[in-house]
Design a protein around this motif. Structure first.
Motif, PDB file in Angstrom:
ATOM      1  N   PRO A  46       0.829  -1.220   0.000  1.00  0.00           N
ATOM      2  CA  PRO A  46       0.000   0.000   0.000  1.00  0.00           C
ATOM      3  C   PRO A  46       0.855   1.258   0.000  1.00  0.00           C
ATOM      4  N   VAL A  47       0.343   2.276  -0.654  1.00  0.00           N
ATOM      5  CA  VAL A  47       0.977   3.591  -0.615  1.00  0.00           C
ATOM      6  C   VAL A  47       0.740   4.187   0.764  1.00  0.00           C
ATOM      7  N   THR A  48       1.792   4.636   1.405  1.00  0.00           N
ATOM      8  CA  THR A  48       1.675   5.099   2.782  1.00  0.00           C
ATOM      9  C   THR A  48       1.604   6.622   2.844  1.00  0.00           C
ATOM     10  N   GLN A  49       1.313   7.130   4.037  1.00  0.00           N
ATOM     11  CA  GLN A  49       1.320   8.574   4.262  1.00  0.00           C
ATOM     12  C   GLN A  49       1.780   8.851   5.680  1.00  0.00           C
ATOM     13  N   ASP A  50       2.406  10.013   5.877  1.00  0.00           N
ATOM     14  CA  ASP A  50       3.022  10.312   7.168  1.00  0.00           C
ATOM     15  C   ASP A  50       2.197  11.282   8.009  1.00  0.00           C
ATOM     16  N   HIS A  51       0.945  11.485   7.663  1.00  0.00           N
ATOM     17  CA  HIS A  51       0.080  12.363   8.453  1.00  0.00           C
ATOM     18  C   HIS A  51      -1.367  11.919   8.276  1.00  0.00           C
ATOM     19  N   ARG A  72      -8.484   8.223   0.775  1.00  0.00           N
ATOM     20  CA  ARG A  72      -8.755   7.856   2.169  1.00  0.00           C
ATOM     21  C   ARG A  72      -8.337   6.427   2.495  1.00  0.00           C
ATOM     22  N   VAL A  73      -8.530   5.509   1.562  1.00  0.00           N
ATOM     23  CA  VAL A  73      -8.251   4.099   1.802  1.00  0.00           C
ATOM     24  C   VAL A  73      -7.040   3.679   0.972  1.00  0.00           C
ATOM     25  N   GLY A  74      -6.115   2.980   1.622  1.00  0.00           N
ATOM     26  CA  GLY A  74      -4.936   2.520   0.907  1.00  0.00           C
ATOM     27  C   GLY A  74      -4.945   1.048   0.573  1.00  0.00           C
ATOM     28  N   ALA A  78      -9.484  -8.571   1.451  1.00  0.00           N
ATOM     29  CA  ALA A  78     -10.546  -9.441   0.957  1.00  0.00           C
ATOM     30  C   ALA A  78     -11.526  -8.690   0.064  1.00  0.00           C
ATOM     31  N   ALA A  79     -11.026  -8.202  -1.052  1.00  0.00           N
ATOM     32  CA  ALA A  79     -11.857  -7.472  -2.009  1.00  0.00           C
ATOM     33  C   ALA A  79     -12.576  -8.445  -2.939  1.00  0.00           C
ATOM     34  N   LEU A  80     -13.720  -8.004  -3.429  1.00  0.00           N
ATOM     35  CA  LEU A  80     -14.461  -8.817  -4.381  1.00  0.00           C
ATOM     36  C   LEU A  80     -13.851  -8.773  -5.774  1.00  0.00           C
ATOM     37  N   GLN A  81     -13.136  -7.691  -6.086  1.00  0.00           N
ATOM     38  CA  GLN A  81     -12.505  -7.581  -7.398  1.00  0.00           C
ATOM     39  C   GLN A  81     -11.153  -6.895  -7.265  1.00  0.00           C
ATOM     40  N   SER A  82     -10.270  -7.181  -8.196  1.00  0.00           N
ATOM     41  CA  SER A  82      -8.920  -6.614  -8.144  1.00  0.00           C
ATOM     42  C   SER A  82      -8.889  -5.151  -8.574  1.00  0.00           C
ATOM     43  N   ALA A  83      -9.795  -4.749  -9.468  1.00  0.00           N
ATOM     44  CA  ALA A  83      -9.807  -3.371  -9.961  1.00  0.00           C
ATOM     45  C   ALA A  83     -10.296  -2.428  -8.866  1.00  0.00           C
ATOM     46  N   GLY A  87      -4.320   4.137  -6.480  1.00  0.00           N
ATOM     47  CA  GLY A  87      -3.745   4.254  -5.151  1.00  0.00           C
ATOM     48  C   GLY A  87      -4.299   3.286  -4.130  1.00  0.00           C
ATOM     49  N   VAL A  88      -5.270   2.446  -4.539  1.00  0.00           N
ATOM     50  CA  VAL A  88      -5.872   1.472  -3.618  1.00  0.00           C
ATOM     51  C   VAL A  88      -5.431   0.075  -4.041  1.00  0.00           C
ATOM     52  N   LEU A  89      -4.848  -0.665  -3.119  1.00  0.00           N
ATOM     53  CA  LEU A  89      -4.364  -2.008  -3.378  1.00  0.00           C
ATOM     54  C   LEU A  89      -5.375  -3.014  -2.842  1.00  0.00           C
ATOM     55  N   ALA A  90      -5.727  -4.004  -3.653  1.00  0.00           N
ATOM     56  CA  ALA A  90      -6.740  -4.982  -3.264  1.00  0.00           C
ATOM     57  C   ALA A  90      -6.116  -6.345  -3.027  1.00  0.00           C
ATOM     58  N   SER A  91      -6.734  -7.134  -2.158  1.00  0.00           N
ATOM     59  CA  SER A  91      -6.248  -8.483  -1.875  1.00  0.00           C
ATOM     60  C   SER A  91      -7.380  -9.487  -2.048  1.00  0.00           C
ATOM     61  N   SER A  92      -6.994 -10.720  -2.368  1.00  0.00           N
ATOM     62  CA  SER A  92      -7.948 -11.813  -2.526  1.00  0.00           C
ATOM     63  C   SER A  92      -7.876 -12.722  -1.303  1.00  0.00           C
ATOM     64  N   TYR A  93      -9.022 -13.260  -0.897  1.00  0.00           N
ATOM     65  CA  TYR A  93      -9.171 -13.909   0.403  1.00  0.00           C
ATOM     66  C   TYR A  93      -9.026 -15.416   0.350  1.00  0.00           C
TER      67      TYR A  93
END
Length: 418
Positions: A46-51, A72-74, A78-83, A87-93
Motif C-alpha cells: 500500500p501507498v503510505t502517508q506520514d500524516h 482515504r483508503v490505501g 478481501a476485495a471482491l474484485q482486483s480493480a 492508489g488502492v491495493l486490493a487483496s484476494s481472500y
C-alpha cells in the motif's frame, strides 16, 4: 543528552507547540528510532502517508461504489474484485487452515477424494472445525500435496484475476481448534499435536506454512497479508508455560508483507483494552511499526456512530500514538462491518509527528505533532495530570483544553492547536 534535548526543544518550538512540562519519560519501545524507510522489494505494498489517518477496508461486500476510497483508503482486505481506484491495493481472500472460500469442495468431497488430508481432534472422529463452521474442511497444511492443491486451487486463480496481494485469514499461534492429527492413505492414525494449544510443534508447522505461502507468492510478484490477531489477555498463560509466544507472533509478523490485527484497542466490547493488555499491544505495534499494518477496532454497537464519543476518540488517539507511515486503521460496528463508514473522526490530521511516543509518569503517553498532540491514558483506574504546551487545543468533538488538564483513566484525546 543536553544537545539532544536542546535539538528536540528547538524542533517543537519551531512547530509552535512549546514544551510539555517536564515529567518522567520512558523510551519508545520501537525497534529503532527515526522514521520508517520506504519498503524495498519486488512485491506491491500500500501507498503510505506520514500524516492524518490512512484507512483500510476489511471486506467490501457492502461497498457498491469503491470510488469513495479515493484519498482515504490505501488497502482492501478481501476485495471482491482486483480493480480499484488509483492508489488502492486490493487483496484476494483465503483462510490459512481450511479450504475457504472454495465452497464447492465440501467435507464429503474431501472424504471421498482425499480422506488423508482431513485434520481431526483427539477423538479421531470429529474434524477440527474452525469456529464450528462445518462448511469448510480443516486440512493438513504440512502435506506437500495439500500445499500444491491449495496454491493451484485458491491462489493461482486470484493471481490470474489480477490480484497483487493474497489475504490469509484466521492464522492462530495457538491451536485453539484442537487439531490433533489425521489418517494416512492406509487408514493409520498419524498423531501431530498434543492437547496443549501451545504445543511447539503447532507453532513450528504454522511458521513453515506461512513461509511457504510467502515464498510462493513472492516468486509470482505477489504480496501476502496475514491476519495475525494478538490477544494480550492470553499473555500470562503463555508466559507461564511457553515464553516463546511473543517470539512466535513476532516471527509470523516478520514473515508477512502486510499485517492485519483484529484486536485493536477495543475488541468489540464496551471496555477498552487497558493496563497490561494495552501495553502488550502497544509494544507489539511499535516493534513492528515499519511493517504495513491494519489495526481493526471493532466497537460494541451496531454502527460506529452509536458508540460513545469517548470510545471513538480513544481509537484515533491510540492510532496517532503508535502509528508510522505504513499503519492503516479500520473501524467498525457490528452491522457496518464490510461497509465503507463515513466517520468524521477519521478526518483528524495533526500534521506529521515530531516526536516518538513518550511515556510521562506512571500511566500517561503523549506524542507531539506539528499541529497538536495525541494523549492516551491506558490505566483502568488512575487519572493523570498533564500541562499542555502554550495555547488552546480542541479535541475531535469540539471540547477545548489549555494549561494543566486531568486526563481520566481509560481516555484518549486528539488535540489540535486552535
Amino acid at each position: 543528552m543536553r544537545l539532544r534535548r536542546m535539538s528536540l526543544a528547538a524542533v517543537i518550538a519551531a512547530a509552535g507547540l512549546g514544551m510539555l512540562a517536564p515529567m518522567a519519560q520512558a523510551a519508545d519501545p520501537g525497534r529503532a528510532g527515526g522514521a520508517c524507510a520506504p519498503a524495498a522489494g519486488d512485491v506491491p505494498l500500500p501507498v503510505t502517508q506520514d500524516h492524518g489517518v490512512l484507512q483500510a477496508q476489511v471486506f467490501d461486500r457492502q461497498v457498491p461504489d469503491p470510488s469513495v476510497y479515493a484519498g482515504r483508503v490505501g488497502f482492501v482486505w478481501a476485495a471482491l474484485q482486483s480493480a480499484q481506484p488509483q492508489g488502492v491495493l486490493a487483496s484476494s481472500y483465503v483462510t490459512a487452515f481450511r479450504n475457504a472460500p472454495a465452497r464447492q469442495y465440501t467435507p464429503e468431497w474431501f472424504k471421498t477424494n482425499h480422506p488423508d488430508w482431513i485434520e481431526y481432534t483427539a477423538d479421531r472422529t470429529t474434524p477440527a472445525w474452525e469456529f464450528n463452521n462445518q462448511v469448510y474442511t480443516p486440512i493438513d497444511i504440512g502435506n506437500p500435496e495439500v500445499r500444491q492443491w491449495f496454491t493451484s486451487t485458491l491462489i493461482d486463480p486470484a493471481i490470474a484475476a489480477g490480484f497483487k496481494v493474497i489475504a490469509v485469514d484466521n492464522i492462530g499461534v495457538r491451536n485453539d481448534f484442537h487439531v490433533s492429527g489425521h489418517y494416512d492413505q492406509a487408514g493409520n492414525w498419524v498423531q501431530q499435536f498434543g492437547a496443549d494449544p501451545k504445543d511447539p510443534a503447532w507453532v513450528a508447522d504454522v511458521l513453515d506454512w506461512l513461509r511457504y505461502l510467502r515464498d510462493y507468492a513472492h516468486a509470482r510478484g505477489v504480496a501476502v497479508a496475514f491476519n495475525l490477531t494478538f490477544n494480550g489477555s492470553l499473555h500470562d498463560e503463555f508466559q507461564d508455560k511457553s515464553p516463546e509466544y511473543l517470539a512466535a507472533i513476532d516471527q509470523m509478523i516478520d514473515i508477512s508483507d502486510i499485517w492485519l490485527n483484529e484486536q485493536g484497542f477495543t475488541v468489540h466490547r464496551v471496555e477498552n483494552v487497558v493496563d497490561d493488555e494495552w501495553q502488550l499491544m502497544f509494544d507489539l505495534l511499535r516493534r513492528h511499526r515499519c511493517k504495513p499494518s491494519v489495526v481493526m477496532n471493532k466497537l460494541p454497537t451496531d454502527y460506529w456512530n452509536q458508540a460513545t464519543p469517548e470510545q471513538r476518540q480513544w481509537v484515533v488517539a491510540n492510532y496517532l500514538l503508535y502509528r508510522e507511515a505504513p499503519a492503516m486503521l479500520e473501524t467498525t460496528g457490528r452491522k457496518d462491518y464490510a461497509a465503507f463508514n463515513e466517520i468524521p473522526e477519521l478526518s483528524a490530521d495533526l500534521g506529521t509527528a515530531i516526536t516518538p511516543p513518550v511515556r510521562r509518569g506512571p500511566t500517561l503517553w503523549t506524542r507531539l505533532y506539528r499541529e497538536g498532540l495525541t494523549v492516551v491514558n491506558p490505566s483502568s483506574t488512575q487519572a493523570a495530570d498533564l500541562i499542555l504546551p502554550a495555547g488552546t487545543y480542541t479535541d475531535l468533538h469540539g471540547v477545548q483544553y489549555s494549561g494543566r488538564i486531568t486526563v481520566p483513566a481509560n481516555t484518549g484525546l486528539v488535540l489540535k492547536k486552535s
